[in-house]
Design a protein around this motif. Structure first.
Motif, PDB file in Angstrom:
ATOM      1  N   ILE A   1       0.348  -8.719   1.824  1.00 53.09           N
ATOM      2  CA  ILE A   1       1.474  -7.817   1.582  1.00 53.09           C
ATOM      3  C   ILE A   1       2.199  -8.176   0.294  1.00 53.09           C
ATOM      4  O   ILE A   1       2.731  -7.300  -0.394  1.00 53.09           O
ATOM      5  N   GLY A   2       2.213  -9.460  -0.058  1.00 57.14           N
ATOM      6  CA  GLY A   2       2.820  -9.858  -1.336  1.00 57.14           C
ATOM      7  C   GLY A   2       2.049  -9.299  -2.515  1.00 57.14           C
ATOM      8  O   GLY A   2       2.637  -8.783  -3.477  1.00 57.14           O
ATOM      9  N   THR A   3       0.719  -9.362  -2.438  1.00 58.06           N
ATOM     10  CA  THR A   3      -0.112  -8.824  -3.512  1.00 58.06           C
ATOM     11  C   THR A   3       0.056  -7.311  -3.624  1.00 58.06           C
ATOM     12  O   THR A   3       0.234  -6.768  -4.719  1.00 58.06           O
ATOM     13  N   GLY A   4       0.024  -6.630  -2.478  1.00 56.38           N
ATOM     14  CA  GLY A   4       0.204  -5.181  -2.499  1.00 56.38           C
ATOM     15  C   GLY A   4       1.557  -4.788  -3.055  1.00 56.38           C
ATOM     16  O   GLY A   4       1.666  -3.848  -3.861  1.00 56.38           O
ATOM     17  N   GLY A   5       2.594  -5.480  -2.646  1.00 55.57           N
ATOM     18  CA  GLY A   5       3.936  -5.178  -3.146  1.00 55.57           C
ATOM     19  C   GLY A   5       4.047  -5.388  -4.641  1.00 55.57           C
ATOM     20  O   GLY A   5       4.656  -4.560  -5.357  1.00 55.57           O
ATOM     21  N   ASN A   6       3.458  -6.469  -5.139  1.00 55.79           N
ATOM     22  CA  ASN A   6       3.535  -6.749  -6.582  1.00 55.79           C
ATOM     23  C   ASN A   6       2.765  -5.716  -7.399  1.00 55.79           C
ATOM     24  O   ASN A   6       3.233  -5.258  -8.451  1.00 55.79           O
ATOM     25  N   VAL A   7       1.566  -5.337  -6.913  1.00 57.33           N
ATOM     26  CA  VAL A   7       0.779  -4.333  -7.632  1.00 57.33           C
ATOM     27  C   VAL A   7       1.513  -2.989  -7.640  1.00 57.33           C
ATOM     28  O   VAL A   7       1.598  -2.303  -8.665  1.00 57.33           O
ATOM     29  N   GLY A   8       2.073  -2.610  -6.481  1.00 60.15           N
ATOM     30  CA  GLY A   8       2.814  -1.352  -6.411  1.00 60.15           C
ATOM     31  C   GLY A   8       4.037  -1.358  -7.298  1.00 60.15           C
ATOM     32  O   GLY A   8       4.352  -0.354  -7.956  1.00 60.15           O
ATOM     33  N   ALA A   9       4.743  -2.493  -7.330  1.00 61.89           N
ATOM     34  CA  ALA A   9       5.937  -2.598  -8.177  1.00 61.89           C
ATOM     35  C   ALA A   9       5.575  -2.494  -9.650  1.00 61.89           C
ATOM     36  O   ALA A   9       6.295  -1.854 -10.441  1.00 61.89           O
ATOM     37  N   GLN A  10       4.443  -3.108 -10.039  1.00 58.89           N
ATOM     38  CA  GLN A  10       4.009  -3.011 -11.431  1.00 58.89           C
ATOM     39  C   GLN A  10       3.704  -1.569 -11.814  1.00 58.89           C
ATOM     40  O   GLN A  10       4.131  -1.079 -12.871  1.00 58.89           O
ATOM     41  N   SER A  11       2.981  -0.862 -10.951  1.00 56.42           N
ATOM     42  CA  SER A  11       2.623   0.526 -11.249  1.00 56.42           C
ATOM     43  C   SER A  11       3.856   1.421 -11.311  1.00 56.42           C
ATOM     44  O   SER A  11       3.996   2.255 -12.214  1.00 56.42           O
ATOM     45  N   SER A  12       4.768   1.256 -10.355  1.00 56.74           N
ATOM     46  CA  SER A  12       5.973   2.095 -10.364  1.00 56.74           C
ATOM     47  C   SER A  12       6.824   1.810 -11.588  1.00 56.74           C
ATOM     48  O   SER A  12       7.409   2.734 -12.178  1.00 56.74           O
TER      49      SER A  12
END
Length: 474
Positions: A344-355
């Motif tokens: 979930i940390g990896t997913g959150g970081n990737v999503g935050a970068q894209s947004s």
């Protein structure tokens, strides 16, 4: 060079004081010492060579009891300019402490756009009183600007500009510029209007100076004029000035009559304000009076931040529910729980970068040429590539830690799916909000992170459950 209080500081040429200390801080310390000692002549001498913006910053850092005293030491013409640079909170403090006659003179001589910004910060009762005491001409101009919507070109513009006529000769126009230069915001851009005040052309001061003195303005001006309307959003105004490298942009009403100009210094303030607002939204902080955030009391600070935090707490509750519903899977292979934070940390970081990159692209209008579909597809592919690259490290470790293929495959398959989904959501949600006419910054990093947390846990535990059915727990 100032010799006040026995200290020598080159205030004319040094952007910072000794040891890299900002000039305003150096001035503020010496000014406070002089005022507390009653050395008013020394304080005047100290301030004489200092730029108005530095004086304003220095006064703003003084104790409130000394701010009005320091301000009264300034010559009247300089005091008006310094006042326009002061923070709104300091401006209000001075209004409270100055005599009514001084306040009226101060407000009367301010530029119309700066006066309107001040009125926006004052209580309505105070604004009505000050408006009633202004001269008829200034009252009319101020009421006109206050009548436009907030954060539009009409509210941002100043009415102090020079307009010429096509039949003027260059010599006549130059003489007009000389007469009106002191009372206008800028003389570098000159506008040409007809008898009904319709904007017909523009020329620079340079064009006017090098033109033949007998040449008609209509023959030397440029007829292709870029302008904005009074209803144009202030961000669009800022983009226009940036795009065309203007020092000022003309503002016209619905009948294409020239009613004002927006100058580049006002646009810089807009850019700072909008960037601050977007950063607050990206940090899940409720929008408010951004400029005074650090002077707000703690209850106001907490109120601004608790709204989004409450939403995120509720959203994170779904993560707990997903884990609880998949308790059977975790009870069969307990070690699966050890990799939930990683995924979930990896997913959150990737999503935050894209947004973040998409929101910024929308703000700067760099993303429009690419298009929404290609932008989302590009981020989805980037997310998948990130997942593949991370598999190289994560899967062997998970395989070893889980003592078999079950955990390794669960983590690997889930990681690839989560990074792809997170990148896609991080790009798609801000674009969706923008299409709906909402602020894309509301799809902030904390919101994207929370959403991908829920989806990531669900994908991981569902994948593990499916593999358990195929491979067993051994």
């Amino acid at each position: 060079m100032s010799e006040a209080n026995g200290t020598s500081v080159n205030l004319k040429t040094s952007p910072v004081g000794g040891g890299g200390v900002p000039l305003a801080d150096v001035v503020a310390r010496q000014l406070e010492t002089l005022l507390e000692a009653g050395n008013y002549d020394g304080a005047k001498l100290l301030l004489q060579p200092v730029q108005e913006v530095d004086i304003a910053e220095a006064i703003g850092t003084l104790p409130r009891t000394l701010q009005a005293l320091a301000f009264r030491l300034l010559p009247k013409d300089e005091a008006i300019e310094v006042y326009e640079y002061l923070d709104p909170s300091v401006q209000q403090t001075l209004l409270d402490r100055l005599r009514s006659g001084e306040v009226l003179e101060l407000v009367e001589k301010m530029s119309p756009d700066d006066r309107v910004r001040l009125f926006d910060e004052l209580p309505a009762k105070v604004v009505r009183r000050l408006l009633a005491e202004l001269s008829p001409a200034e009252r009319r101009v101020t009421a006109q600007l206050l009548g436009y919507e907030a954060e539009t070109a009409g509210r941002l513009m100043t009415t102090e500009f020079i307009d010429l006529k096509e039949f003027h000769s260059a010599a006549q126009a130059l003489e007009l510029v000389r007469r009106r230069a002191r009372e206008t915001e800028t003389v570098y851009s000159l506008y040409v209007t007809d008898g009904s005040r319709h904007l017909t052309g523009i020329l620079s001061l340079r064009d006017l100076v090098v033109a033949d003195p007998q040449a008609r303005i209509g023959d030397v001006m440029t007829r292709e004029v870029v302008s904005v309307s009074t209803e144009t959003d202030q961000e669009e105004v800022a983009r226009a000035i940036q795009r065309y490298d203007f020092l000022a942009v003309p503002v016209v009403d619905r009948e294409q009559r020239l009613v004002g100009i927006v100058t580049v210094d006002d646009v810089i303030d807009v850019i700072e304000q909008e960037a601050t607002r977007d950063l607050y939204a990206a940090g899940a902080v409720q929008a408010g009076d951004e400029d005074d955030y650090f002077q707000s009391n703690l209850f106001t600070v907490a109120r601004r931040r608790v709204v989004w935090l409450s939403v995120l707490v509720v959203a994170n509750g779904f993560t707990s529910e997903v884990i609880a519903l998949q308790g059977k899977v975790l009870s069969q292979v307990v070690v699966l729980a050890a990799f939930i934070p990683l995924l979930i940390g990896t997913g959150g970081n990737v999503g935050a970068q894209s947004s973040t990159v998409v929101i910024r692209g929308l703000s700067t209008q760099r993303i429009q040429s690419l298009g929404a579909t290609r932008t989302i597809l590009r981020e989805a592919v980037a997310g998948a590539l990130l997942g593949v690259l991370m598999l190289v490290v994560v899967v062997p470790w998970a395989w070893w830690r889980g003592e078999g293929p079950l955990v390794g495959l669960s983590v690997g398959m889930s990681l690839l799916a989560i990074t792809t989904l997170a990148a896609t959501a991080g790009a798609a949600l801000p674009l969706l909000f923008d299409r709906l006419g909402l602020d894309p910054a509301l799809m902030s990093a904390p919101f994207i992170t929370t959403a991908t947390d829920v989806a990531g846990v669900f994908i991981y535990l569902q994948t593990a459950g499916w593999l358990i059915g195929r491979l067993g727990t051994g």
